[in-house]
Design a protein around this motif. Structure first.
Motif, PDB file in Angstrom:
ATOM      1  N   PRO A   9      40.100   3.023  20.833  1.00 18.49           N
ATOM      2  CA  PRO A   9      39.028   1.974  20.774  1.00 18.49           C
ATOM      3  C   PRO A   9      38.610   1.480  22.174  1.00 18.49           C
ATOM      4  N   GLN A  10      37.271   1.669  22.142  1.00 18.99           N
ATOM      5  CA  GLN A  10      36.612   1.152  23.432  1.00 18.99           C
ATOM      6  C   GLN A  10      35.307   0.034  23.128  1.00 18.99           C
ATOM      7  N   ALA A  11      34.680  -0.110  23.989  1.00 23.43           N
ATOM      8  CA  ALA A  11      33.483  -1.107  24.048  1.00 23.43           C
ATOM      9  C   ALA A  11      32.705  -0.655  22.728  1.00 23.43           C
ATOM     10  N   ASP A  12      32.375   0.613  22.624  1.00 21.25           N
ATOM     11  CA  ASP A  12      31.493   1.082  21.317  1.00 21.25           C
ATOM     12  C   ASP A  12      32.364   0.594  20.083  1.00 21.25           C
ATOM     13  N   THR A  13      33.624   0.869  20.019  1.00 28.36           N
ATOM     14  CA  THR A  13      34.155   0.444  18.827  1.00 28.36           C
ATOM     15  C   THR A  13      34.212  -1.032  18.643  1.00 28.36           C
ATOM     16  N   TRP A 179      29.994   2.608  33.321  1.00 24.77           N
ATOM     17  CA  TRP A 179      30.319   4.070  32.935  1.00 24.77           C
ATOM     18  C   TRP A 179      31.772   4.530  32.906  1.00 24.77           C
ATOM     19  N   GLY A 180      32.427   5.206  32.094  1.00 20.40           N
ATOM     20  CA  GLY A 180      33.744   5.592  32.146  1.00 20.40           C
ATOM     21  C   GLY A 180      33.775   6.911  32.700  1.00 20.40           C
ATOM     22  N   PRO A 181      34.863   7.472  33.016  1.00 20.46           N
ATOM     23  CA  PRO A 181      35.236   8.723  33.602  1.00 20.46           C
ATOM     24  C   PRO A 181      34.352   9.888  33.169  1.00 20.46           C
ATOM     25  N   ASP A 201      25.253   3.069  37.065  1.00 18.15           N
ATOM     26  CA  ASP A 201      26.670   3.268  36.876  1.00 18.15           C
ATOM     27  C   ASP A 201      26.988   2.166  35.677  1.00 18.15           C
ATOM     28  N   GLN A 202      25.992   2.107  34.818  1.00 19.11           N
ATOM     29  CA  GLN A 202      26.293   1.137  33.514  1.00 19.11           C
ATOM     30  C   GLN A 202      25.596   2.021  32.413  1.00 19.11           C
ATOM     31  N   GLU A 203      26.046   1.884  31.180  1.00 17.25           N
ATOM     32  CA  GLU A 203      25.536   2.718  30.154  1.00 17.25           C
ATOM     33  C   GLU A 203      25.171   1.535  29.015  1.00 17.25           C
ATOM     34  N   GLU A 204      24.001   1.563  28.426  1.00 14.70           N
ATOM     35  CA  GLU A 204      23.608   0.701  27.311  1.00 14.70           C
ATOM     36  C   GLU A 204      23.870   1.307  25.960  1.00 14.70           C
ATOM     37  N   LEU A 205      24.807   0.508  25.282  1.00 17.23           N
ATOM     38  CA  LEU A 205      25.136   0.850  23.948  1.00 17.23           C
ATOM     39  C   LEU A 205      24.299   0.225  22.811  1.00 17.23           C
ATOM     40  N   VAL A 206      24.039   0.762  21.705  1.00 21.80           N
ATOM     41  CA  VAL A 206      23.180  -0.020  20.712  1.00 21.80           C
ATOM     42  C   VAL A 206      24.176   0.336  19.531  1.00 21.80           C
ATOM     43  N   ILE A 207      23.544  -0.784  18.623  1.00 19.00           N
ATOM     44  CA  ILE A 207      23.881  -0.861  17.365  1.00 19.00           C
ATOM     45  C   ILE A 207      22.804  -0.477  16.225  1.00 19.00           C
ATOM     46  N   ILE A 208      22.751   0.436  15.670  1.00 21.89           N
ATOM     47  CA  ILE A 208      21.683   0.752  14.645  1.00 21.89           C
ATOM     48  C   ILE A 208      22.003   0.324  13.238  1.00 21.89           C
ATOM     49  N   ARG A 209      21.320  -0.526  12.552  1.00 22.02           N
ATOM     50  CA  ARG A 209      21.743  -0.900  11.283  1.00 22.02           C
ATOM     51  C   ARG A 209      20.528  -0.360  10.307  1.00 22.02           C
ATOM     52  N   ALA A 210      20.967   0.348   9.329  1.00 24.77           N
ATOM     53  CA  ALA A 210      19.903   0.944   8.322  1.00 24.77           C
ATOM     54  C   ALA A 210      20.280   0.712   7.045  1.00 24.77           C
ATOM     55  N   GLU A 211      19.397   0.318   6.004  1.00 19.41           N
ATOM     56  CA  GLU A 211      19.613  -0.143   4.706  1.00 19.41           C
ATOM     57  C   GLU A 211      18.890   0.934   3.580  1.00 19.41           C
ATOM     58  N   ALA A 212      19.518   1.371   2.784  1.00 22.57           N
ATOM     59  CA  ALA A 212      18.970   2.228   1.841  1.00 22.57           C
ATOM     60  C   ALA A 212      18.135   1.495   0.700  1.00 22.57           C
ATOM     61  N   LEU A 213      16.973   1.966   0.670  1.00 21.27           N
ATOM     62  CA  LEU A 213      16.071   1.042  -0.186  1.00 21.27           C
ATOM     63  C   LEU A 213      16.177   1.514  -1.594  1.00 21.27           C
TER      64      LEU A 213
END
Length: 213
Positions: A9-13, A179-181, A201-213
């Motif tokens: 488990p890392q930053a994305d987790t 950035w990781g290795p 030397d940095q990565e941008e992470l995003v959370i995508i939230r989507a809803e089923a209509l």
């Protein structure tokens, strides 16, 4: 508990865990986690009373998640294999996904080894696009997809594909992490592909939230 070769488990987790914590999880909600790794997110959901199915292509990850469920005395259904084959005909209230998303020189997904947890083709979208296409068949009406990936993978493309599939999506969280290795080892290739700037030397992470209509 993390067996050798299993994605820790890392930053994305952590980002995905925070996103899940913000959702209403009703008693006995059906939740699917794609790419469970250690089972950390799946067990967090199970601890809130959800009925959780976790899937991973790695036998080591499946074993790790099962052992962690036993240690925490939480019910968790852990399946080995491709998520589409393992979930055929089933629908869920929430789908969690931390897929492989690191851009890699190979046009194909790795068939073995720890790189299966991160390598995802030249644009990093080999698994992301499959999840976008499969989401309508995985979610119940009103169901939620929560997916994390790198901004290198073009979040706008993710939102467009989800919209084409009939889901209403948005980017809810953005966070920058060092950035990781793996990324550091691909610096020259990423720059040649136009995916990273010189000195970045940095990565941008995003959370995508989507809803089923």
């Amino acid at each position: 508990m993390v067996l050798p070769g299993v994605y820790r488990p890392q930053a994305d987790t952590q980002l995905l865990a925070h996103a899940l914590a913000a959702e209403i999880v009703r008693p006995a909600a059906e939740i699917l986690e794609i790419g469970t790794g250690t089972g950390a997110l799946a067990l967090s959901a199970a601890g809130r009373g959800a009925r959780v199915t976790a899937v991973d292509v790695s036998w080591r990850a499946v074993t790790t998640a099962r052992l962690n469920a036993l240690r925490r005395r939480l019910p968790l259904r852990v399946l080995h294999g491709d998520f589409t084959a393992c979930t055929h005909g089933r629908r869920y209230d929430i789908v969690l996904a931390n897929p492989p998303y690191v851009p890699a020189p190979s046009r194909w997904l790795p068939s073995r080894g720890p790189a299966r947890a991160w390598d995802a083709g030249p644009d990093g979208r080999l698994v992301i696009d499959r999840i976008c296409a499969s989401a309508p068949g995985l979610l119940r009406p009103g169901g939620i997809l929560l997916m994390v990936h790198s901004a290198m993978c073009d979040p706008d493309s993710t939102l467009k594909r989800l919209a084409q599939a009939g889901l209403a999506g948005q980017t809810t969280v953005r966070a920058r992490v060092p950035w990781g290795p793996v990324l550091r080892g691909r610096r020259a290739w990423l720059q040649n592909q136009g995916l990273a700037d010189v000195g970045e030397d940095q990565e941008e992470l995003v959370i995508i939230r989507a809803e089923a209509l």
